[in-house]
Design a protein around this motif. Structure first.
Motif, PDB file in Angstrom:
ATOM      1  N   GLY A 124       0.832  -1.202   0.000  1.00 48.54           N
ATOM      2  CA  GLY A 124       0.000   0.000   0.000  1.00 48.54           C
ATOM      3  C   GLY A 124       0.858   1.241   0.000  1.00 48.54           C
ATOM      4  N   TRP A 125       0.590   2.140   0.933  1.00 47.17           N
ATOM      5  CA  TRP A 125       1.332   3.402   0.960  1.00 47.17           C
ATOM      6  C   TRP A 125       2.678   3.278   1.653  1.00 47.17           C
ATOM      7  CZ3 TRP A 125       2.484   5.001   5.886  1.00 47.17           C
ATOM      8  CH2 TRP A 125       1.732   4.410   6.924  1.00 47.17           C
ATOM      9  N   GLU A 126       2.888   2.200   2.413  1.00 48.29           N
ATOM     10  CA  GLU A 126       4.080   2.147   3.250  1.00 48.29           C
ATOM     11  C   GLU A 126       5.365   2.080   2.418  1.00 48.29           C
ATOM     12  OE1 GLU A 126       1.626  -0.071   3.479  1.00 48.29           O
ATOM     13  OE2 GLU A 126       0.763  -0.083   5.477  1.00 48.29           O
ATOM     14  N   ILE A 127       5.371   1.167   1.435  1.00 49.09           N
ATOM     15  CA  ILE A 127       6.598   0.968   0.659  1.00 49.09           C
ATOM     16  C   ILE A 127       6.956   2.210  -0.165  1.00 49.09           C
ATOM     17  CG2 ILE A 127       7.652  -0.401  -1.183  1.00 49.09           C
ATOM     18  CD1 ILE A 127       7.672  -1.872   1.411  1.00 49.09           C
ATOM     19  N   PRO A 128       6.007   2.795  -0.927  1.00 47.85           N
ATOM     20  CA  PRO A 128       6.386   4.003  -1.653  1.00 47.85           C
ATOM     21  C   PRO A 128       6.871   5.122  -0.735  1.00 47.85           C
ATOM     22  CG  PRO A 128       4.076   3.444  -2.084  1.00 47.85           C
ATOM     23  CD  PRO A 128       4.660   2.336  -1.315  1.00 47.85           C
ATOM     24  N   LEU A 129       6.266   5.270   0.426  1.00 50.03           N
ATOM     25  CA  LEU A 129       6.717   6.312   1.353  1.00 50.03           C
ATOM     26  C   LEU A 129       8.132   6.012   1.828  1.00 50.03           C
ATOM     27  CD1 LEU A 129       5.867   8.873   2.886  1.00 50.03           C
ATOM     28  CD2 LEU A 129       5.270   7.401   4.802  1.00 50.03           C
ATOM     29  N   TYR A 130       8.382   4.746   2.130  1.00 50.61           N
ATOM     30  CA  TYR A 130       9.721   4.333   2.570  1.00 50.61           C
ATOM     31  C   TYR A 130      10.750   4.614   1.476  1.00 50.61           C
ATOM     32  CZ  TYR A 130      13.402   0.746   2.990  1.00 50.61           C
ATOM     33  OH  TYR A 130      14.594   0.075   3.001  1.00 50.61           O
ATOM     34  N   LEU A 131      10.405   4.288   0.232  1.00 47.68           N
ATOM     35  CA  LEU A 131      11.327   4.533  -0.875  1.00 47.68           C
ATOM     36  C   LEU A 131      11.583   6.029  -1.047  1.00 47.68           C
ATOM     37  CD1 LEU A 131       9.995   2.010  -3.552  1.00 47.68           C
ATOM     38  CD2 LEU A 131      11.898   1.728  -1.956  1.00 47.68           C
ATOM     39  N   LEU A 163      11.393   7.537  10.119  1.00 47.51           N
ATOM     40  CA  LEU A 163      10.023   7.480   9.594  1.00 47.51           C
ATOM     41  C   LEU A 163       9.910   6.433   8.491  1.00 47.51           C
ATOM     42  CD1 LEU A 163       9.063  11.259   9.365  1.00 47.51           C
ATOM     43  CD2 LEU A 163       8.100   9.542  10.913  1.00 47.51           C
ATOM     44  N   GLY A 164      10.934   6.398   7.622  1.00 45.84           N
ATOM     45  CA  GLY A 164      10.927   5.437   6.522  1.00 45.84           C
ATOM     46  C   GLY A 164      10.959   4.014   7.040  1.00 45.84           C
ATOM     47  N   LEU A 165      11.856   3.772   7.998  1.00 49.85           N
ATOM     48  CA  LEU A 165      11.932   2.428   8.550  1.00 49.85           C
ATOM     49  C   LEU A 165      10.655   2.074   9.291  1.00 49.85           C
ATOM     50  CD1 LEU A 165      15.640   2.398   9.702  1.00 49.85           C
ATOM     51  CD2 LEU A 165      14.602   0.932   7.969  1.00 49.85           C
ATOM     52  N   GLY A 166      10.045   3.085   9.911  1.00 46.60           N
ATOM     53  CA  GLY A 166       8.761   2.855  10.580  1.00 46.60           C
ATOM     54  C   GLY A 166       7.714   2.405   9.584  1.00 46.60           C
ATOM     55  N   ALA A 167       7.684   3.072   8.413  1.00 48.18           N
ATOM     56  CA  ALA A 167       6.716   2.701   7.375  1.00 48.18           C
ATOM     57  C   ALA A 167       6.989   1.284   6.889  1.00 48.18           C
ATOM     58  CB  ALA A 167       6.781   3.690   6.218  1.00 48.18           C
ATOM     59  N   LEU A 175       5.794  -1.210   9.413  1.00 49.54           N
ATOM     60  CA  LEU A 175       4.339  -1.373   9.371  1.00 49.54           C
ATOM     61  C   LEU A 175       3.922  -2.335   8.278  1.00 49.54           C
ATOM     62  CD1 LEU A 175       2.837   2.198   9.826  1.00 49.54           C
ATOM     63  CD2 LEU A 175       2.717   0.254  11.388  1.00 49.54           C
ATOM     64  N   ASP A 176       4.726  -2.361   7.194  1.00 47.19           N
ATOM     65  CA  ASP A 176       4.358  -3.185   6.058  1.00 47.19           C
ATOM     66  C   ASP A 176       4.690  -4.657   6.285  1.00 47.19           C
ATOM     67  OD1 ASP A 176       3.527  -3.251   3.171  1.00 47.19           O
ATOM     68  OD2 ASP A 176       5.507  -4.189   3.053  1.00 47.19           O
ATOM     69  N   LEU A 177       5.612  -4.935   7.192  1.00 45.67           N
ATOM     70  CA  LEU A 177       6.037  -6.323   7.373  1.00 45.67           C
ATOM     71  C   LEU A 177       4.918  -7.158   7.989  1.00 45.67           C
ATOM     72  CD1 LEU A 177       9.648  -5.825   8.752  1.00 45.67           C
ATOM     73  CD2 LEU A 177       8.984  -6.493   6.453  1.00 45.67           C
ATOM     74  N   SER A 178       4.797  -8.360   7.478  1.00 42.88           N
ATOM     75  CA  SER A 178       3.750  -9.231   8.012  1.00 42.88           C
ATOM     76  C   SER A 178       4.202  -9.855   9.328  1.00 42.88           C
ATOM     77  CB  SER A 178       3.432 -10.347   7.042  1.00 42.88           C
ATOM     78  OG  SER A 178       3.338  -9.860   5.755  1.00 42.88           O
ATOM     79  N   HIS A 179       5.513 -10.100   9.406  1.00 42.67           N
ATOM     80  CA  HIS A 179       5.999 -10.769  10.612  1.00 42.67           C
ATOM     81  C   HIS A 179       6.867  -9.785  11.373  1.00 42.67           C
ATOM     82  CE1 HIS A 179       4.394 -14.467   9.033  1.00 42.67           C
ATOM     83  NE2 HIS A 179       4.995 -14.194   7.885  1.00 42.67           N
ATOM     84  N   LYS A 180       6.230  -8.868  12.042  1.00 41.08           N
ATOM     85  CA  LYS A 180       6.968  -7.774  12.654  1.00 41.08           C
ATOM     86  C   LYS A 180       7.950  -8.252  13.711  1.00 41.08           C
ATOM     87  CE  LYS A 180       3.532  -4.186  11.794  1.00 41.08           C
ATOM     88  NZ  LYS A 180       2.724  -4.957  10.863  1.00 41.08           N
TER      89      LYS A 180
END
Lengths: 170, 313, 196
Positions: B23-30, B72-76, B79-84
């Motif tokens: 969703g939005w997490e990966i593009p924001l991280y990039l 912030l990027g790493l936080g995003a 959030l995207d990881l399934s196995h946090k």
């Protein structure tokens, strides 16, 4: 380019070419008030979705979860903002200001601008388009409605000029 | 009875999964990763050129934001990881073939270094600041002595980090639209351009602002060149790549990409920057914000389009 | 051949990109012509600046002739070009309301957006007014629904109503415009204008 305005006949010719290109590419003319309507409906749909869908006039723009911003006029107006800004930059006219006849106050100018906007917004919906969408575009395709709207807008403005003269010429 | 002819087992939904898990997490991280890389790059570059006083926003001030951007990027990403709970395992497994692993290790190096780097400018920025503890003062004095070698390391790491944001995508061979070697350089350039725009936006000094406006202009030109070549490359490739490119050339991504990314995010701000450099009274914030917004948009659209593009057979 | 998008010469997904590019041209020309100034626009109605008349009619005539020639050469199928429907009463009354709005506010919607783009605060307020006006119209729609649909004439063309050819009609419009331009030039000499 200096900060003088373009020769009006040349500007008119170029405006005609832009309009012709709209016809040639997209099969439709220019417009402005339609984009405002789209933006308004989009906002209303976000704030009060049920109310918007049920509205007799706005409802069909959001029927079936349609996005009213996916609209030709919305992208055209986005372009108008960009084009106007580029032109203003090119001719050194970018400046935040309230422009008015020196004989009146800024406040008075803004009040009348608001009144004018409300009337234009209302009238453009009733007349199915504003100066660009109904009058200019309509005239180019020889539409009866276009000529009627054009005559009504300019005729009324001429007739009413006397009553508003304090705002413009003192 | 309606007769249905099953022509292929591929109609089973599990066979051709439409990847739509990002969703939005990966593009924001990039975006944040590229942005941070750009800031570090310029900061280090102008330190090595001994221009830290001339370009103080770029060299000294903005690096203070880098640890925040990276966090912030790493936080995003987190959030995207399934196995946090197994996040840390990225660091216990070095896998040479995995770009994720490379990225995780790069970030592991860049993040602490960026904090030390920002700390090394503290005394320049706040000369009246009393650090209270002697050991802290000594530590900062010590790292100041190593600014030049740190700058060299940062330049290299910033380029790797900036590239990595694109390579992470291009390593997905199963997603034709991402599968282009240009993604890395494109994202690097875009990250540098974002940083240059941010410096121009925030710099108070006129010389610094116009310098970074010029840099940004060049970077935009390079970016446009990469974008054209990205599509040329796809169109000259296999049918799947042609179809991936056609999503942008008449397909569903045509308008978002050409209007928002190329138009409002690159071409228009480039024109405005030219006018600004010619002193036409264009406020710096207008093109700068367009560039920053455009580069965010680029990542969103590329991530989205890549997930929609797939192999045919 | 044309119109290219409705004829599917160009894919439908390109349409909004075309709209954006055409909009840039539209905004650029409006601003260059001086339509970003309400005083210039209002000057039309006091005779001191008739740029609106000149630009508007030159533009309409150029497009009108362009369409006629394009159609003559077979470059465009006029049946696929959208012609605004005519509902006589709403066109007249809507036009009258817009006319009052024009002289009160000094802008029309297109020009106000262009003016707001270069920083005119009065134009931004005007746009706010348009939003409000459209909102009022939509919310109170049942009140004027009858008027909105009254006297539906379809989408007639004026030359057909008058029973003359499109070309001859365009010729008459050009004559009328030429007379108006002449009056406009005369008016600008008669009514002095200060620089603004």
């Amino acid at each position: 380019m200096n900060n003088k305005y373009m020769n009006p006949y040349l500007a008119g010719f170029l405006l005609g070419i832009v309009l012709l290109m709209a016809f040639f590419f997209s099969g439709r003319g220019l417009g402005a008030s339609g984009a405002v309507k789209s933006a308004l409906v989009y906002g209303m749909d976000k704030v009060a979705p049920t109310h918007t869908v049920e509205n007799a006039y706005f409802g069909h723009y959001v029927a079936d979860d349609a996005n009213p911003l996916n609209n030709w006029l919305v992208y055209e107006i986005l372009g108008v903002i960009v084009g106007g800004f580029l032109s203003g930059a090119l001719s050194r006219r970018l400046k935040l200001k309230i422009e008015h006849f020196p004989g009146i106050s800024s406040k008075r100018r803004l009040v009348f601008a608001l009144i004018g906007g409300v009337l234009f917004g209302f009238g453009s919906q009733l007349g199915r388009g504003c100066t660009s969408g109904s009058a200019l575009t309509g005239m180019a395709v020889l539409s009866v409605g276009g000529f009627v709207t054009m005559a009504a807008i300019f005729g009324t403005a001429f007739a009413g000029a006397y009553f508003f003269r304090k705002n413009w010429i003192g | 009875m309606v007769e249905e002819i099953i022509t292929s087992g591929r109609m089973t939904p599990e066979v051709d999964p439409i990847l739509h898990i990002w969703g939005w997490e990966i593009p924001l991280y990039l975006f944040l990763g590229g942005f941070a890389a750009g800031i570090l790059f310029f900061s280090a570059l102008f330190t090595l050129q001994n221009k830290e006083d001339r370009y103080s926003m770029a060299v000294k001030v903005l690096p203070l934001a880098v640890p925040v951007l990276l966090a912030l990027g790493l936080g995003a990403l987190f959030l995207d990881l399934s196995h946090k709970r197994y996040f840390w395992q990225l660091y216990t497994n070095i896998r040479w073939e995995s770009p994720m692993s490379w990225g995780a290790w790069t970030l592991l190096l860049v993040t602490p270094l960026s904090i030390v780097w920002a700390a090394s400018w503290i005394e320049d920025l706040f000369p009246k600041l009393d650090l209270r503890y002697d050991w802290l003062k000594q530590a900062i004095h010590m790292i100041r002595d190593y600014q030049k070698p740190m700058a060299w390391a940062l330049i290299v790491l910033a380029v790797i980090l900036g590239m990595y944001t694109g390579i992470l995508l291009s390593a997905f061979n199963a997603r034709p639209f991402w599968n282009s070697a240009i993604m890395g350089p494109l994202f690097l350039t875009s990250g540098l351009s974002t940083a240059a725009a941010a410096i121009a936006l925030l710099a108070r000094d006129h010389a610094e602002r116009s310098m970074f406006t010029k840099i940004d202009l060049v970077l935009i030109a390079v970016e446009l060149f990469f974008i054209i070549h990205l599509f040329m490359g796809f169109l000259a490739s296999t049918q799947v790549h042609i179809q991936a490119a056609e999503m942008f050339l008449g397909g569903e991504f045509t308008v978002p990409f050409w209007v928002w990314v190329v138009g409002i995010g690159l071409a228009v701000p480039a024109l405005l920057e030219i006018l600004e450099l010619r002193k036409r009274g264009v406020p710096t914030f207008v093109p700068a914000l367009m560039v920053i917004g455009g580069s965010l948009m680029l990542r969103f659209i590329v991530v989205e389009a890549g997930q929609a593009s797939r192999w045919l057979y | 051949m044309g119109p290219l998008v409705p004829n599917e010469v160009i894919g439908a997904n390109w349409n909004f990109l075309i709209a954006f590019v055409i909009g840039i041209g539209f905004g650029f020309v409006l601003e260059q012509a001086g339509f970003s100034s309400s005083r210039k626009l209002a000057g039309m109605f006091y005779g001191y600046d008739t740029v609106v008349l000149k630009v508007f009619f030159t533009g309409a005539i150029t497009a009108m002739l362009g369409l006629l020639f394009f159609s003559l050469f077979g470059w465009i199928n006029l049946n696929l070009v959208y012609v605004n429907p005519t509902y006589l009463w709403s066109a007249i009354i809507g036009g009258v309301i817009m006319g009052v709005g024009f002289i009160a506010g000094g802008f029309c919607p297109g020009t106000s957006i262009c003016a707001a783009a270069i920083g005119k605060i009065d134009a931004m307020i005007f746009i706010g007014g348009i939003f409000l006006g459209v909102f009022i119209f939509g919310e109170g729609f049942p009140l004027w629904e009858k008027l909105y649909y009254a006297m539906d004439l379809g989408a007639p063309k004026l030359n057909q109503v008058l029973g003359i050819s499109g070309g001859f009609f365009a010729f008459l419009v050009i004559i009328a415009a030429a007379i108006m331009f002449w009056v406009g030039e005369w008016a600008e000499k008669k009514f002095p204008r200060e620089e603004y």
